[in-house]
Design a protein around this motif. Structure first.
Motif, PDB file in Angstrom:
ATOM      1  N   ILE A 155     -42.117 -35.580 -28.477  1.00  0.00           N
ATOM      2  CA  ILE A 155     -43.488 -36.065 -28.255  1.00  0.00           C
ATOM      3  C   ILE A 155     -43.603 -37.540 -28.608  1.00  0.00           C
ATOM      4  O   ILE A 155     -44.282 -38.313 -27.914  1.00  0.00           O
ATOM      5  CB  ILE A 155     -44.479 -35.218 -29.079  1.00  0.00           C
ATOM      6  N   HIS A 156     -42.917 -37.946 -29.683  1.00  0.00           N
ATOM      7  CA  HIS A 156     -42.962 -39.358 -30.077  1.00  0.00           C
ATOM      8  C   HIS A 156     -42.339 -40.241 -29.000  1.00  0.00           C
ATOM      9  O   HIS A 156     -42.865 -41.335 -28.695  1.00  0.00           O
ATOM     10  CB  HIS A 156     -42.241 -39.539 -31.404  1.00  0.00           C
ATOM     11  N   SER A 157     -41.235 -39.804 -28.432  1.00  0.00           N
ATOM     12  CA  SER A 157     -40.611 -40.578 -27.351  1.00  0.00           C
ATOM     13  C   SER A 157     -41.534 -40.688 -26.149  1.00  0.00           C
ATOM     14  O   SER A 157     -41.644 -41.758 -25.532  1.00  0.00           O
ATOM     15  CB  SER A 157     -39.287 -39.910 -26.945  1.00  0.00           C
ATOM     16  N   LYS A 158     -42.202 -39.596 -25.826  1.00  0.00           N
ATOM     17  CA  LYS A 158     -43.149 -39.638 -24.718  1.00  0.00           C
ATOM     18  C   LYS A 158     -44.307 -40.580 -25.026  1.00  0.00           C
ATOM     19  O   LYS A 158     -44.761 -41.345 -24.153  1.00  0.00           O
ATOM     20  CB  LYS A 158     -43.668 -38.222 -24.449  1.00  0.00           C
ATOM     21  N   GLY A 159     -44.785 -40.561 -26.271  1.00  0.00           N
ATOM     22  CA  GLY A 159     -45.876 -41.445 -26.650  1.00  0.00           C
ATOM     23  C   GLY A 159     -45.504 -42.909 -26.542  1.00  0.00           C
ATOM     24  O   GLY A 159     -46.300 -43.743 -26.076  1.00  0.00           O
ATOM     25  N   LEU A 160     -44.289 -43.259 -26.940  1.00  0.00           N
ATOM     26  CA  LEU A 160     -43.857 -44.645 -26.839  1.00  0.00           C
ATOM     27  C   LEU A 160     -43.757 -45.091 -25.383  1.00  0.00           C
ATOM     28  O   LEU A 160     -44.036 -46.258 -25.057  1.00  0.00           O
ATOM     29  CB  LEU A 160     -42.506 -44.828 -27.539  1.00  0.00           C
ATOM     30  N   SER A 161     -43.367 -44.168 -24.513  1.00  0.00           N
ATOM     31  CA  SER A 161     -43.225 -44.529 -23.100  1.00  0.00           C
ATOM     32  C   SER A 161     -44.563 -44.814 -22.434  1.00  0.00           C
ATOM     33  O   SER A 161     -44.616 -45.539 -21.433  1.00  0.00           O
ATOM     34  CB  SER A 161     -42.508 -43.409 -22.345  1.00  0.00           C
ATOM     35  N   ILE A 162     -45.638 -44.270 -22.986  1.00  0.00           N
ATOM     36  CA  ILE A 162     -46.959 -44.515 -22.403  1.00  0.00           C
ATOM     37  C   ILE A 162     -47.797 -45.451 -23.270  1.00  0.00           C
ATOM     38  O   ILE A 162     -48.980 -45.631 -23.022  1.00  0.00           O
ATOM     39  CB  ILE A 162     -47.714 -43.183 -22.182  1.00  0.00           C
ATOM     40  N   GLY A 163     -47.178 -46.021 -24.308  1.00  0.00           N
ATOM     41  CA  GLY A 163     -47.877 -46.983 -25.145  1.00  0.00           C
ATOM     42  C   GLY A 163     -48.795 -46.391 -26.181  1.00  0.00           C
ATOM     43  O   GLY A 163     -49.737 -47.053 -26.632  1.00  0.00           O
ATOM     44  N   VAL A 164     -48.527 -45.160 -26.602  1.00  0.00           N
ATOM     45  CA  VAL A 164     -49.347 -44.484 -27.623  1.00  0.00           C
ATOM     46  C   VAL A 164     -48.398 -44.008 -28.721  1.00  0.00           C
ATOM     47  O   VAL A 164     -47.889 -42.884 -28.688  1.00  0.00           O
ATOM     48  CB  VAL A 164     -50.140 -43.307 -27.022  1.00  0.00           C
ATOM     49  N   SER A 165     -48.150 -44.850 -29.712  1.00  0.00           N
ATOM     50  CA  SER A 165     -47.185 -44.505 -30.757  1.00  0.00           C
ATOM     51  C   SER A 165     -47.700 -43.419 -31.699  1.00  0.00           C
ATOM     52  O   SER A 165     -46.918 -42.799 -32.419  1.00  0.00           O
ATOM     53  CB  SER A 165     -46.826 -45.755 -31.570  1.00  0.00           C
ATOM     54  N   GLY A 166     -48.991 -43.187 -31.720  1.00  0.00           N
ATOM     55  CA  GLY A 166     -49.547 -42.167 -32.615  1.00  0.00           C
ATOM     56  C   GLY A 166     -49.656 -40.787 -31.991  1.00  0.00           C
ATOM     57  O   GLY A 166     -50.208 -39.878 -32.630  1.00  0.00           O
ATOM     58  N   LEU A 167     -49.113 -40.601 -30.783  1.00  0.00           N
ATOM     59  CA  LEU A 167     -49.286 -39.322 -30.091  1.00  0.00           C
ATOM     60  C   LEU A 167     -48.724 -38.157 -30.902  1.00  0.00           C
ATOM     61  O   LEU A 167     -49.388 -37.122 -31.067  1.00  0.00           O
ATOM     62  CB  LEU A 167     -48.618 -39.387 -28.715  1.00  0.00           C
ATOM     63  N   ALA A 168     -47.494 -38.296 -31.402  1.00  0.00           N
ATOM     64  CA  ALA A 168     -46.882 -37.205 -32.174  1.00  0.00           C
ATOM     65  C   ALA A 168     -47.660 -36.945 -33.455  1.00  0.00           C
ATOM     66  O   ALA A 168     -47.821 -35.788 -33.872  1.00  0.00           O
ATOM     67  CB  ALA A 168     -45.430 -37.547 -32.493  1.00  0.00           C
TER      68      ALA A 168
END
Length: 262
Positions: A155-168
């Motif tokens: 989830i963290h990797s996915k968040g970084l790819s969309i510019g949302v580092s707090g997603l995880a």
């Protein structure tokens, strides 16, 4: 488990130069060195020992295990929602934000794990099933340690790819909310007599299992069966056959002995 995996990554991530679009679109970390991270982890470990040895017993005696556990799991989701925003603090306040989050997390951990184990033990209906309950709990915890970091890492990797580092962090906070709601439905189990001490039947069974005299008697009976047969026959004939030394009594005992040995 997820916090332990995400926090070191968050601390060591490079400082972002991309513009932020609050409230969710921002990336970056603190660019902290491994040496500084290690120092923080060491300080966190010492504080965890102090909190469990001093703080938890004091609060448990005053408020009870369930109230402490419920409070920590209720405030825990808020920590996961706040951690990513510490990177938006002015640079001179970064270390204060980091220490505050680590202090919060370590205190919550020190105050939630011990009461969880205590209530789990007290909820067992008998000491005979306590091992199975602890085994299932340990297996479940190991399963979470295996899959938790894996899932949050993806989830963290996915968040970084969309510019949302707090997603995880935020998704983990939602999971914590489910645990907080569940804690409101819990009732503190009272310590049963079967937990602190064996019941009378269990005590008798355990004594029979470990009594050396009983073991010796069983071995003697197994190695000398003919004496056991004679004793059993004597016990039977004493109550069921005619008494005396007359011919009728002797014939009756002889016939019974023949039948018994057959």
């Amino acid at each position: 488990m997820s916090f332990d995996q995400l926090m070191p990554i968050f601390l060591s991530s490079k400082v972002s130069i991309k513009p932020s679009a609050l409230p969710f679109h921002f990336t970056g970390g603190f660019a902290m060195s491994s040496k500084d991270e290690g120092a923080l982890m060491v300080a966190q470990g010492f504080y965890a020992m102090l909190a469990q040895a001093v703080l938890f017993p004091f609060l448990a005696k005053r408020y009870g295990c369930l109230n402490i556990f419920r409070f920590t799991v209720i405030v825990w989701p808020l920590l996961y929602f706040l951690v990513p925003y510490t990177v938006l603090l002015p640079q001179r306040y970064h270390i204060f934000g980091i220490c505050f989050c680590l202090l919060w997390r370590t205190t919550a951990q020190a105050l939630s794990y011990p009461p969880n184990n205590i209530m789990l033990t007290n909820s067992a209906p008998s000491t005979l099933v306590l091992g199975a309950i602890n085994g299932v709990a340990g297996s479940t915890a190991s399963l979470c340690r295996a899959f938790g970091p894996t899932v949050t890492g993806l989830i963290h990797s996915k968040g970084l790819s969309i510019g949302v580092s707090g997603l995880a962090w935020w998704i983990t906070g939602l999971v914590c909310i489910l645990g907080a709601v569940e804690s409101l439905l819990m009732e503190e189990p009272k310590s049963q007599g079967s937990i602190t001490e064996l019941t009378s039947q269990e005590a008798v069974d355990d004594q029979m299992l470990i009594d050396p005299l009983s073991i010796d008697a069983a071995l003697v009976a197994a190695t000398r069966p003919e004496e056991r047969i004679v004793e059993d026959f004597s016990e039977v004939t004493k109550h069921s056959l005619p008494a005396g030394d007359g011919p009728v009594a002797q014939v009756s005992r002889a016939d019974s002995a023949t039948s018994f040995l057959r």
